[in-house]
Design a protein around this motif. Structure first.
Motif, PDB file in Angstrom:
ATOM      1  N   GLU A  40      27.905  13.583  26.218  1.00 38.94           N
ATOM      2  CA  GLU A  40      27.663  12.132  25.705  1.00 38.94           C
ATOM      3  C   GLU A  40      25.856  12.194  26.243  1.00 38.94           C
ATOM      4  N   VAL A  41      24.932  12.616  25.581  1.00 40.02           N
ATOM      5  CA  VAL A  41      23.470  12.466  25.089  1.00 40.02           C
ATOM      6  C   VAL A  41      23.252  10.745  24.770  1.00 40.02           C
ATOM      7  N   LEU A  42      23.604  10.481  24.020  1.00 38.46           N
ATOM      8  CA  LEU A  42      23.346   9.440  23.502  1.00 38.46           C
ATOM      9  C   LEU A  42      23.763   8.415  23.040  1.00 38.46           C
ATOM     10  N   ARG A  43      24.680   7.540  22.967  1.00 39.06           N
ATOM     11  CA  ARG A  43      25.409   6.336  22.658  1.00 39.06           C
ATOM     12  C   ARG A  43      25.619   5.088  21.982  1.00 39.06           C
ATOM     13  N   ARG A  44      25.884   5.890  21.009  1.00 34.81           N
ATOM     14  CA  ARG A  44      25.753   4.706  19.920  1.00 34.81           C
ATOM     15  C   ARG A  44      24.459   3.474  20.281  1.00 34.81           C
ATOM     16  N   VAL A  45      23.385   4.325  20.006  1.00 33.78           N
ATOM     17  CA  VAL A  45      21.755   3.830  19.718  1.00 33.78           C
ATOM     18  C   VAL A  45      22.100   3.442  18.528  1.00 33.78           C
ATOM     19  N   THR A  46      21.169   1.665  18.575  1.00 41.29           N
ATOM     20  CA  THR A  46      20.583   1.487  17.003  1.00 41.29           C
ATOM     21  C   THR A  46      19.521   1.030  17.294  1.00 41.29           C
ATOM     22  N   TRP A  47      18.411   2.115  16.295  1.00 40.71           N
ATOM     23  CA  TRP A  47      16.680   2.205  16.657  1.00 40.71           C
ATOM     24  C   TRP A  47      16.086   1.265  15.519  1.00 40.71           C
ATOM     25  N   ARG A  48      15.398   0.550  15.243  1.00 36.38           N
ATOM     26  CA  ARG A  48      14.731   0.742  14.209  1.00 36.38           C
ATOM     27  C   ARG A  48      13.188   1.066  14.274  1.00 36.38           C
ATOM     28  N   LEU A  49      12.212   1.906  13.487  1.00 35.16           N
ATOM     29  CA  LEU A  49      11.204   1.824  13.611  1.00 35.16           C
ATOM     30  C   LEU A  49      10.370   1.583  12.438  1.00 35.16           C
ATOM     31  N   ALA A  50       9.871   0.383  13.075  1.00 33.98           N
ATOM     32  CA  ALA A  50       8.349   0.225  12.126  1.00 33.98           C
ATOM     33  C   ALA A  50       7.577   0.737  11.377  1.00 33.98           C
ATOM     34  N   PRO A  51       6.775   0.170  10.021  1.00 31.25           N
ATOM     35  CA  PRO A  51       5.383   0.346   9.696  1.00 31.25           C
ATOM     36  C   PRO A  51       4.120   0.315  10.970  1.00 31.25           C
ATOM     37  N   GLY A  52       3.632   1.601  11.171  1.00 28.06           N
ATOM     38  CA  GLY A  52       3.324   1.145  12.128  1.00 28.06           C
ATOM     39  C   GLY A  52       2.877   0.584  13.801  1.00 28.06           C
ATOM     40  N   GLU A  53       4.472   1.306  13.999  1.00 28.04           N
ATOM     41  CA  GLU A  53       4.883   0.611  15.089  1.00 28.04           C
ATOM     42  C   GLU A  53       4.285   1.787  16.496  1.00 28.04           C
ATOM     43  N   ARG A  54       4.221   1.855  17.539  1.00 30.87           N
ATOM     44  CA  ARG A  54       3.647   2.719  18.005  1.00 30.87           C
ATOM     45  C   ARG A  54       4.317   2.700  19.907  1.00 30.87           C
ATOM     46  N   PRO A  60     -15.124  -3.509  20.938  1.00 36.40           N
ATOM     47  CA  PRO A  60     -13.688  -4.151  20.603  1.00 36.40           C
ATOM     48  C   PRO A  60     -13.033  -3.779  21.077  1.00 36.40           C
ATOM     49  N   PRO A  61     -12.002  -3.570  21.056  1.00 33.07           N
ATOM     50  CA  PRO A  61     -10.587  -3.160  21.444  1.00 33.07           C
ATOM     51  C   PRO A  61     -10.082  -1.840  21.249  1.00 33.07           C
ATOM     52  N   PRO A  62      -9.062  -1.399  21.831  1.00 35.78           N
ATOM     53  CA  PRO A  62      -8.866   0.038  20.789  1.00 35.78           C
ATOM     54  C   PRO A  62      -9.214   0.037  19.813  1.00 35.78           C
ATOM     55  N   ARG A  63      -8.195  -0.353  19.271  1.00 36.65           N
ATOM     56  CA  ARG A  63      -7.639  -0.214  18.038  1.00 36.65           C
ATOM     57  C   ARG A  63      -6.975  -1.435  16.979  1.00 36.65           C
ATOM     58  N   ASP A  64      -7.480  -2.859  15.477  1.00 37.62           N
ATOM     59  CA  ASP A  64      -7.260  -3.245  15.659  1.00 37.62           C
ATOM     60  C   ASP A  64      -5.852  -3.169  14.625  1.00 37.62           C
ATOM     61  N   THR A  65      -4.267  -3.476  15.785  1.00 33.85           N
ATOM     62  CA  THR A  65      -2.891  -3.675  15.345  1.00 33.85           C
ATOM     63  C   THR A  65      -2.797  -3.877  14.228  1.00 33.85           C
ATOM     64  N   VAL A  66      -3.571  -5.335  13.842  1.00 35.23           N
ATOM     65  CA  VAL A  66      -2.694  -5.565  12.429  1.00 35.23           C
ATOM     66  C   VAL A  66      -3.626  -5.279  11.287  1.00 35.23           C
ATOM     67  N   GLU A  67      -4.333  -4.575  11.528  1.00 39.87           N
ATOM     68  CA  GLU A  67      -5.473  -4.012  10.307  1.00 39.87           C
ATOM     69  C   GLU A  67      -4.159  -2.560  10.294  1.00 39.87           C
ATOM     70  N   LEU A  68      -4.184  -1.459  10.966  1.00 39.77           N
ATOM     71  CA  LEU A  68      -2.703  -0.608  10.974  1.00 39.77           C
ATOM     72  C   LEU A  68      -1.935  -0.528  10.729  1.00 39.77           C
ATOM     73  N   ALA A  69      -1.426  -2.274  11.733  1.00 39.13           N
ATOM     74  CA  ALA A  69       0.244  -2.135  10.650  1.00 39.13           C
ATOM     75  C   ALA A  69       0.124  -2.313   9.422  1.00 39.13           C
ATOM     76  N   ALA A  70      -0.625  -2.595   8.680  1.00 36.70           N
ATOM     77  CA  ALA A  70      -0.904  -3.443   6.773  1.00 36.70           C
ATOM     78  C   ALA A  70      -1.207  -1.732   6.648  1.00 36.70           C
ATOM     79  N   MET A  71      -2.163  -0.793   6.664  1.00 35.95           N
ATOM     80  CA  MET A  71      -2.741   0.174   6.540  1.00 35.95           C
ATOM     81  C   MET A  71      -0.936   0.810   6.481  1.00 35.95           C
ATOM     82  N   ALA A  72      -0.275   0.794   7.382  1.00 38.15           N
ATOM     83  CA  ALA A  72       0.748   1.696   7.725  1.00 38.15           C
ATOM     84  C   ALA A  72       1.893   1.241   6.598  1.00 38.15           C
ATOM     85  N   THR A  73       1.591   0.092   6.092  1.00 38.93           N
ATOM     86  CA  THR A  73       3.102  -0.361   5.579  1.00 38.93           C
ATOM     87  C   THR A  73       2.794  -0.490   3.729  1.00 38.93           C
TER      88      THR A  73
END
Length: 618
Positions: free
Chosen positions: A321-335, A280-293
């Motif tokens: 200035e190293v970072l300038r007006r960065v908006t970033w949202r990490l989602a559950p299970g995001e890699r 199978p593929p290295p990981r089940d992305t859907v299942e991991l995302a559900a577990m992470a949520t």
């Protein structure tokens, strides 16, 4: 192809231990050899034997004619008074090397940010390493031997080195040869046409005889090596089922990932597909995302209009200035993988996510259930545990943890990451750098975090250990952020990448690491074009029409040769498919040689075309 060096029945010992025995190897013009093996197996010893800096305890190493070797060792030694210029070129006058296009390419790839007259003693460790690499690459040598050349190089630097070495050591007469020890698997696949695996010896203890180390050889790059290893294991019906499963999983990734990774001829691809048909593929992305949520909820970590600056007397405003007006949202299970130029803010970004740094402006919002763990670049946190046993250092964090739905004890997890029973009961103060790195990760995972931040996790790890870590991360049911210069790791364990390009912004990379490299090349080309336009306009306008006509004529000639060579390669592939169907091994072997020569010729023509195209632009 001309023979350069031979190794005949060589033995090398360290004290009473037989490190290598009965080693027989050969190197020819155009060979690009990658050397793999676990830490301590004898890879650096093998390189020293090839370079002539160490004599074998028995057997012999022979060199053809006046074959000259240049060695990049892991320790850089420079004269106390050396400058960058003298360290690389010695006392040679500038005109002797500045007119050489290959030398100029090395300067652009490794030394562009350095003052040639700066003392080497004033440089950082990474800068010193680049100077040492440049000195070896500019040396007058037929055999270039590199021990971990990608250390301290960023993604861009590794990409440059791969292109430089592939062009230099093409399969043509008098091209020379390359032998390199590296744990960078992308680099191995991009550069090498042979792999040597140094298999460590075994001391069974008691009165039983020691089993010495050996060197096994494989054709092709890393992908072909993984395929051949899996095939050998299958044919030998090895009892090491765990290792076999890891190899098959790695192979599945290689064949299902980016195209053209394997350097085996096309008739071998069917064998690879049959081997991994049920994997199978290295990981089940859907299942991991559900577990992470379920573990994290909908909110993980949000950066909202975040800026970070630091005091910098050299900056016009006194702050950089190293970072300038960065908006970033990490989602559950995001890699997600993070790439960027040195100093662009990668570590700053991780510290914001970790919560150890507050933004200058903007805010960081965290979910209520977030539990962050960070794998730092150093292992100093293990220093207080020096007297503890490895397995106890893991068990003190937690006795059991869930991995891929299975409960593992601390001892089982330690074994899964390559610690033998004897090493699992070794004192932490006595284990190697690579083992410390593994222990560091094990302790983090035992704490069951739901957000894992990895800062350059591949330091000091061999390829088998990396594969085991990637297998473990495949089942991590949380959010994963990886900062790394290891392109293979980024593409293997993350689902998408983002980049810090040095302008303060965080840019999404739908095209992955290749898009990042393209953006960097475009920026570099634009800067060079602007510089040429401002400094060389009179010279460009004065160039004769005859010279421009000649350059364009040469470009057209190379394009015709490229078309002809490409057609020849297509025909050879067609013939190989026919020979494969007829199981004509002898014809397949000969066609494989012809194909390798034709592909090397195409590589060389492409390099010549790029130079001609640049000349025809003026």
């Amino acid at each position: 192809m001309a023979h350069l060096l031979g190794v005949e029945s060589v033995r090398a010992t360290v004290g009473p231990r037989i490190l290598l025995d009965d080693v027989n190897l050969g190197i020819e013009d155009g060979d690009r050899v990658g050397v793999l093996g676990p830490n301590g197996a004898g890879k650096s010893t093998l390189l020293a034997l090839l370079a002539g800096t160490r004599e074998p305890d028995s057997g012999r190493v022979t060199r053809a004619g006046d074959t000259r070797a240049a060695l990049l060792s892991q320790s850089d030694r420079f004269a106390p008074e050396a400058t960058v210029r003298t360290a690389v070129h010695g006392a040679a006058p500038e005109h002797a090397w500045a007119s050489d296009p290959a030398v100029r390419d090395i300067h652009a790839g490794l030394l562009a940010d350095l003052d040639l007259d700066a003392p080497v003693s004033s440089l950082s460790g990474g800068q010193r390493r680049r100077v040492a690499l440049a000195a070896v690459l500019t040396a007058d040598a037929d055999l270039v031997i590199l021990d971990e050349p990608t250390n301290h190089l960023d993604v861009e630097g590794v990409d440059w080195l791969a292109r430089h070495l592939s062009a230099r050591f093409s399969r043509r007469r008098d091209a020379g040869a390359l032998v390199t020890v590296t744990h960078d698997r992308w680099f191995l696949d991009a550069v090498c046409n042979h792999v040597w695996e140094v298999v460590p010896g075994v001391d069974p203890g008691g009165n039983r005889p020691q089993i010495p180390g050996r060197v096994e050889t494989y054709d092709g790059g890393y992908a072909a090596y993984v395929l051949a290893r899996a095939e050998r294991a299958r044919l030998a019906a090895t009892a090491a089922a765990k290792r076999q499963n890891l190899l098959r999983k790695e192979l599945a990734w290689l064949r299902r990932g980016a195209p053209a990774r394997t350097s085996k001829p096309r008739f071998r691809i069917d064998a690879a597909e049959a081997l991994i048909a049920d994997v199978p593929p290295p990981r089940d992305t859907v299942e991991l995302a559900a577990m992470a949520t379920a573990r994290l909820g909908k909110k993980v970590i949000d950066l909202e209009d975040v800026s970070v600056d630091y005091p910098d007397p050299a900056a016009p405003t006194g702050r950089r200035e190293v970072l300038r007006r960065v908006t970033w949202r990490l989602a559950p299970g995001e890699r997600v993988g993070v790439v960027g130029v040195n100093g662009a803010g990668k570590t700053t970004l991780l510290r914001l996510l970790e919560g150890t740094l507050a933004p200058t402006r903007g805010r960081v919002v965290r979910g209520q259930t977030v539990a962050v763990a960070t794998l730092s670049q150093t292992t100093h946190e293990l220093d207080p545990l020096a007297e503890m046993r490895v397995v106890d250092a893991v068990a003190m964090v937690g006795e059991r943890t869930l991995v891929a739905g299975k409960e593992l004890t601390a001892a089982q997890l330690v074994e899964r990451l390559g610690f033998t029973r004897s090493r699992a009961w070794t004192r932490v103060g006595e284990i190697s750098g690579g083992e410390r790195r593994r222990l560091q990760l094990l302790r983090l995972l035992m704490g069951e975090p739901n957000v894992l931040l990895l800062d350059e996790p591949t330091n000091d790890l061999d390829t088998d250990t990396l594969a085991a870590i990637e297998d473990l991360l495949d089942s991590f049911p949380g959010t994963l952020v990886v900062v790394s210069h290891d392109r293979y790791l980024l593409e293997r364990v993350t689902d998408h990448q983002v980049a810090l390009l040095g302008d303060g912004a965080l840019q999404d990379l739908p095209g992955g690491v290749e898009q990042y490299l393209q953006l960097r090349r475009e920026a570099s080309d634009a800067a060079q074009a602007a510089s040429r336009q401002s400094h060389s306009a009179p010279a460009a306008s004065a160039r004769s029409g005859a010279a421009l006509h000649a350059a364009r004529k040469e470009l057209a000639r190379l394009e015709r040769r490229l078309e002809k060579t490409t057609a020849h390669i297509d025909e050879l592939n067609r013939q190989m498919e026919l020979a494969s169907a007829q199981v004509d091994v002898e014809q397949l072997t000969e066609l494989g040689r012809q194909l390798a020569r034709a592909e090397a010729e195409r590589e060389e023509l492409e390099a010549q075309w790029l130079q001609a195209a640049e000349a025809a632009e003026y």
